[in-house]
Design an enzyme around this catalytic site. Structure first.
Site, PDB file in Angstrom:
ATOM      1  N   ARG A  82       0.887  -1.147   0.051  1.00  0.00           N
ATOM      2  CA  ARG A  82      -0.131   0.068   0.024  1.00  0.00           C
ATOM      3  C   ARG A  82       0.865   1.270  -0.095  1.00  0.00           C
ATOM      4  O   ARG A  82       1.805   1.181   0.407  1.00  0.00           O
ATOM      5  CB  ARG A  82      -0.818   0.134   1.154  1.00  0.00           C
ATOM      6  N   TYR A 210      -1.080  -3.522  -6.912  1.00  0.00           N
ATOM      7  CA  TYR A 210      -1.054  -4.255  -5.702  1.00  0.00           C
ATOM      8  C   TYR A 210      -2.438  -4.378  -4.984  1.00  0.00           C
ATOM      9  O   TYR A 210      -3.102  -3.314  -4.871  1.00  0.00           O
ATOM     10  CB  TYR A 210       0.022  -3.392  -4.489  1.00  0.00           C
ATOM     11  N   GLY A 211      -2.699  -5.259  -4.145  1.00  0.00           N
ATOM     12  CA  GLY A 211      -3.613  -5.970  -3.980  1.00  0.00           C
ATOM     13  C   GLY A 211      -4.700  -4.626  -2.880  1.00  0.00           C
ATOM     14  O   GLY A 211      -5.799  -4.260  -3.237  1.00  0.00           O
ATOM     15  N   GLY A 212      -3.846  -4.388  -1.892  1.00  0.00           N
ATOM     16  CA  GLY A 212      -4.446  -3.256  -1.071  1.00  0.00           C
ATOM     17  C   GLY A 212      -4.795  -1.927  -1.830  1.00  0.00           C
ATOM     18  O   GLY A 212      -5.630  -1.184  -1.246  1.00  0.00           O
ATOM     19  N   LYS A 219      -9.642  -2.193   1.451  1.00  0.00           N
ATOM     20  CA  LYS A 219      -9.387  -1.048   2.205  1.00  0.00           C
ATOM     21  C   LYS A 219     -10.208   0.146   1.870  1.00  0.00           C
ATOM     22  O   LYS A 219     -10.488   0.955   2.684  1.00  0.00           O
ATOM     23  CB  LYS A 219      -7.774  -0.954   2.098  1.00  0.00           C
ATOM     24  N   HIS A 239     -11.204  -2.157  11.380  1.00  0.00           N
ATOM     25  CA  HIS A 239      -9.971  -3.085  11.106  1.00  0.00           C
ATOM     26  C   HIS A 239      -9.743  -4.142  12.117  1.00  0.00           C
ATOM     27  O   HIS A 239      -8.787  -4.307  12.676  1.00  0.00           O
ATOM     28  CB  HIS A 239      -8.670  -2.273  10.726  1.00  0.00           C
ATOM     29  N   SER A 261      -1.812  -3.702  10.861  1.00  0.00           N
ATOM     30  CA  SER A 261      -1.334  -4.413   9.655  1.00  0.00           C
ATOM     31  C   SER A 261      -0.416  -5.384  10.043  1.00  0.00           C
ATOM     32  O   SER A 261       0.729  -4.848  10.713  1.00  0.00           O
ATOM     33  CB  SER A 261      -1.105  -3.692   8.639  1.00  0.00           C
ATOM     34  N   CYS A 263       0.233  -7.834  12.114  1.00  0.00           N
ATOM     35  CA  CYS A 263       0.649  -7.913  13.620  1.00  0.00           C
ATOM     36  C   CYS A 263      -0.124  -9.064  13.956  1.00  0.00           C
ATOM     37  O   CYS A 263      -0.378  -9.688  15.166  1.00  0.00           O
ATOM     38  CB  CYS A 263       0.324  -6.948  14.746  1.00  0.00           C
ATOM     39  N   LYS A 265      -3.441 -10.977  12.973  1.00  0.00           N
ATOM     40  CA  LYS A 265      -4.687 -11.029  13.111  1.00  0.00           C
ATOM     41  C   LYS A 265      -5.190 -12.256  12.316  1.00  0.00           C
ATOM     42  O   LYS A 265      -6.201 -12.834  13.001  1.00  0.00           O
ATOM     43  CB  LYS A 265      -5.279  -9.879  12.130  1.00  0.00           C
ATOM     44  N   ASP A 288      -9.848  -9.681   8.921  1.00  0.00           N
ATOM     45  CA  ASP A 288      -9.337  -8.264   8.576  1.00  0.00           C
ATOM     46  C   ASP A 288     -10.252  -7.312   9.000  1.00  0.00           C
ATOM     47  O   ASP A 288     -10.111  -6.151   9.257  1.00  0.00           O
ATOM     48  CB  ASP A 288      -8.760  -8.125   7.072  1.00  0.00           C
ATOM     49  N   ASN A 378       6.356  -8.551   1.812  1.00  0.00           N
ATOM     50  CA  ASN A 378       4.806  -8.389   1.946  1.00  0.00           C
ATOM     51  C   ASN A 378       4.227  -9.305   0.936  1.00  0.00           C
ATOM     52  O   ASN A 378       3.249  -9.021   0.254  1.00  0.00           O
ATOM     53  CB  ASN A 378       4.593  -6.793   1.718  1.00  0.00           C
ATOM     54  N   SER A 379       4.775 -10.317   0.534  1.00  0.00           N
ATOM     55  CA  SER A 379       4.273 -11.270  -0.245  1.00  0.00           C
ATOM     56  C   SER A 379       2.878 -11.789   0.178  1.00  0.00           C
ATOM     57  O   SER A 379       2.874 -12.110   1.605  1.00  0.00           O
ATOM     58  CB  SER A 379       5.197 -12.346  -0.849  1.00  0.00           C
ATOM     59  N   ARG A 380       2.055 -12.297  -0.572  1.00  0.00           N
ATOM     60  CA  ARG A 380       0.775 -12.652  -0.164  1.00  0.00           C
ATOM     61  C   ARG A 380       0.154 -13.957  -0.754  1.00  0.00           C
ATOM     62  O   ARG A 380       0.496 -14.349  -1.747  1.00  0.00           O
ATOM     63  CB  ARG A 380      -0.350 -11.419  -0.750  1.00  0.00           C
ATOM     64  N   TYR A 504       1.039 -17.134  19.899  1.00  0.00           N
ATOM     65  CA  TYR A 504       0.210 -18.097  18.955  1.00  0.00           C
ATOM     66  C   TYR A 504      -0.677 -18.755  19.863  1.00  0.00           C
ATOM     67  O   TYR A 504      -1.624 -18.100  20.611  1.00  0.00           O
ATOM     68  CB  TYR A 504       1.262 -19.115  18.416  1.00  0.00           C
ATOM     69  N   GLY A 505      -0.919 -20.149  19.943  1.00  0.00           N
ATOM     70  CA  GLY A 505      -2.044 -21.034  20.439  1.00  0.00           C
ATOM     71  C   GLY A 505      -2.053 -20.466  21.958  1.00  0.00           C
ATOM     72  O   GLY A 505      -3.450 -20.552  22.512  1.00  0.00           O
ATOM     73  N   ASN A 507      -2.427 -17.802  23.167  1.00  0.00           N
ATOM     74  CA  ASN A 507      -3.253 -16.605  23.410  1.00  0.00           C
ATOM     75  C   ASN A 507      -4.355 -16.919  23.734  1.00  0.00           C
ATOM     76  O   ASN A 507      -5.339 -16.229  24.164  1.00  0.00           O
ATOM     77  CB  ASN A 507      -2.818 -16.011  22.039  1.00  0.00           C
TER      78      ASN A 507
HETATM   79  C1  OXD Z   1      -3.381  -4.587   5.608  1.00  0.00           C
HETATM   80  C2  OXD Z   1      -3.826  -5.714   5.022  1.00  0.00           C
HETATM   81  O1  OXD Z   1      -2.362  -3.714   5.000  1.00  0.00           O
HETATM   82  O2  OXD Z   1      -4.807  -6.320   5.731  1.00  0.00           O
HETATM   83  O3  OXD Z   1      -3.723  -4.263   6.804  1.00  0.00           O
HETATM   84  O4  OXD Z   1      -3.389  -6.200   3.831  1.00  0.00           O
HETATM   85 MN    MN Z   2      -5.557  -5.128   7.326  1.00  0.00          MN
END
Ligand code: OXD
Ligand code: MN
Length: 603
Positions: A82, A210-212, A219, A239, A261, A263, A265, A288, A378-380, A504-505, A507
């Site tokens: 983004r 790019y996706g975002g 978004k 978000h 972002s 972190c 989710k 998301d 930031n590969s997706r 992780y688990g 949590n």
């Molecule tokens: C972000 C995403 O950037 O979800 O928050 O891709």
């Molecule tokens: Mn996001």
């Protein structure tokens, strides 16, 4: 305009919606594509477009035995994330966009981008992509139309949204749809702009693939335009992931959680409970975005407007997220990851060592000794939610799911305990408004500076931040039975610099305390900054953590918090005149509690 094109723009057999046909005709007139294709979302269309994308080198087929229906896309290396500095909120006044957004006057933006869009699709196909954000037929949902010249966008929108004829059927003759226009143009950062026109329910995005920046439902519509509509119509576009926690007795409690972002989710939304929690299940509703409204029962109800996951690949592994590893096994588009010799994918963190013979995200042979990464950080992966074995059976419920707790998650090395329950809604909104991450030396040269990311919405709030905080405060008056508000921090570090909580688990243990607190079933310790669990309040059985480490994880230190409260004051000031006095009063209240409540501070 060429009469064939006029016919194509106007002559769709899929809709008779005059407002839509007029607008598509107008956009075709401006962009001058060679042809206009209306997308119906069918399997036959997916097959045809995939074949075209493969022939054009936009998609590279992966090993179909190992990953059926999976493809790799390599983006232009200048276009991998983004672009906040090129993202604009185009409201009539700069004040409406507020101090945390970039602003451009609507006339200027339409003129500037209009010049770029002029003839941008010559020699290309213009795809008209109708889509719905939210369950089909839900009163929560919104219809959008994205016009794009990218097959990658069409195929990704097909995964991320309810796309095609069903969206046109839901829209019917109404003119009330989001008007999204996108062209990759020449993918030149000098001609890259992502502009939002909240008053016109319009998004124009140019110069990126790019996706975002280009999957306009995500978004752009679901958060930036969504937050604007939410304020106008009395709901919240956030978000946030949404998950359901099911007890062995079969009772499911839903929570929504905001983290900045990248972190975790997606990992949290797909968490596998540790062995101690046999019989407990986590169900994913979304990873998301959450749209939340007050239900007829006075509770807050949430839907996930999306239909797929656009997840960060690096760091995803069988250990960190086994559910995601199964999700990406089929029907997934990978972007900017590495490819193995036998046509499979790999990224940093998937396994401890890279396999031999990798091709990196640029398409070049990968040399592990080079110090470079094989996949872009930031590969997706873009995967359908229906691949998720832990998908909640309520994802398509028109009313969504009832939310019992809202969680705000910062990324703080110090100060913020593992979990904190707010005293009330206003205090909870203050916790969300002051969310943030501590910068590291590597990132800025200044250690311990906190970058605030209120409610994880800093890059996504489509209007003035102070007004947004006020909207959160005002929502309280509309919710007779509000969710309880919590803050979590998985990232606290001990004196030796290592994380004090394994994450992780594990949590799950924190989540269980949160849900039990929301139901009034478990105790806690009152501190000047909120409630934290005592030893014994959190189920730690079967877990490798010393009592000292737990105390460190949950410690509330008066000196650290006094500094924090002072920094929060600076942040509140930066929001300007729309900053709600209630949050500043709450901050002062906490400062006073810290002054007089010192004995409660230390465990
Ligand atoms: C972000 C995403 O950037 O979800 O928050 O891709
Ligand atoms: Mn996001």
């Amino acid at each position: 305009m060429n009469p064939n094109l006029q016919q194509a723009a106007w002559g769709s057999t899929l809709t008779k919606n005059k407002a839509l046909l007029d607008w598509v005709g107008e956009m075709a007139q401006m962009c001058q594509p060679d042809q206009v294709v209306w997308c119906d979302g069918s399997e036959a269309e997916k097959k045809r477009l995939t074949e075209e994308a493969v022939a054009a080198g936009i998609l590279i087929p992966l090993n179909q035995k190992k990953r059926p229906g999976c493809y790799l896309h390599r983006s232009n290396p200048n276009d991998v994330a983004r672009v906040e500095h090129l993202t604009f909120i185009c409201t009539p006044t700069e004040q409406e966009a507020g101090p945390t957004n970039h602003w451009m006057a609507p006339d200027e933006a339409y003129a500037k981008l209009g010049t770029l869009f002029q003839g941008a699709m010559r020699g290309r196909t213009m795809y008209v992509v109708p889509y719905v954000m939210g369950p089909l037929g839900s009163p929560f949902s919104k219809v959008g139309i994205e016009i794009t010249d990218s097959i990658y966008v069409v195929l990704s929108m097909r995964i991320m949204t309810r796309m095609g004829k069903a969206a046109l059927d839901m829209l019917g003759p109404a003119g009330d749809f989001n008007r999204g226009l996108h062209s990759t143009l020449d993918v030149n950062p000098d001609r890259r702009f992502i502009c939002h026109f909240p008053q016109d329910n319009t998004i124009w995005s140019i110069g990126s693939g790019y996706g975002g920046n280009v999957l306009l439902g995500k978004k752009c519509l679901a958060l930036r335009i969504g937050s604007y509509l939410g304020r106008k119509e009395g709901w919240l576009a956030e978000h946030m992931l949404i998950l359901g926690m099911e007890s062995p007795e079969g009772q499911t409690t839903y929570v929504a959680a905001a983290f900045p972002s990248a972190c975790g989710k997606t990992n949290f939304a797909m968490m596998i409970p540790p062995r101690r929690f046999q019989g407990w299940k986590i169900w994913t509703v979304g990873d998301d975005i959450a749209w939340m409204r007050v239900g007829s029962d006075g509770r807050l109800w949430a839907i996930n407007p999306e239909a797929g996951y656009f997840g960060v690949a690096p760091g995803t592994s069988v250990e960190s997220n086994p559910t995601a590893m199964r999700i990406v096994q089929r029907d997934t588009i990978f972007t900017n990851v590495a490819m193995t010799e036998d046509g499979d994918v790999w990224w940093e963190g998937m396994t401890p060592k890279p396999p031999a013979g990798l091709t990196d995200w640029h398409g070049k042979p990968f040399d592990p000794a080079s110090g470079e990464k094989s996949s872009h950080p930031n590969s997706r992966f873009t995967s359908p939610a229906t691949n998720n074995l832990a998908l909640s059976r309520h994802v398509n419920d028109p009313e969504g799911v009832p939310i019992s707790a809202i969680i705000f998650g910062g990324r703080r090395a110090t100060t913020v305990p593992l979990v904190l329950q707010s005293f009330n809604w206003t205090h909870g909104v203050t916790l969300g408004a002051t969310m943030g991450s501590e910068t590291t030396a590597a990132a800025t040269g200044k250690v311990g500076v906190v970058r605030r990311d209120p409610m994880a919405m800093l890059p996504f709030c489509g209007y003035d931040m102070g007004t947004y905080f006020n909207h959160w405060l005002e929502m309280r008056g509309q919710i007779p039975h509000p969710p309880k508000i919590f803050m979590v921090n998985w990232f606290r570090k001990g004196a030796d610099g290592s994380f004090v909580w394994p994450g992780y688990g594990e949590n799950m243990r924190v989540l269980k305390w949160i849900v039990d607190r929301a139901m009034g079933k478990v105790g806690g310790r009152e501190t000047p900054v909120g409630w934290v669990p005592r030893e014994g309040d959190l189920d730690l059985s079967g877990m490798d953590i010393t009592p000292e480490a737990f105390r460190e994880a949950t410690a509330v230190r008066v000196a650290e918090w006094k500094k924090e409260i002072e920094m929060q004051g600076e942040f509140f000031e930066s929001i300007g005149p729309t900053m709600p006095p209630a949050l500043e009063l709450q901050r002062k209240l906490t400062a006073t509690a810290l002054e007089y409540g010192a004995p409660m501070g230390e465990p």
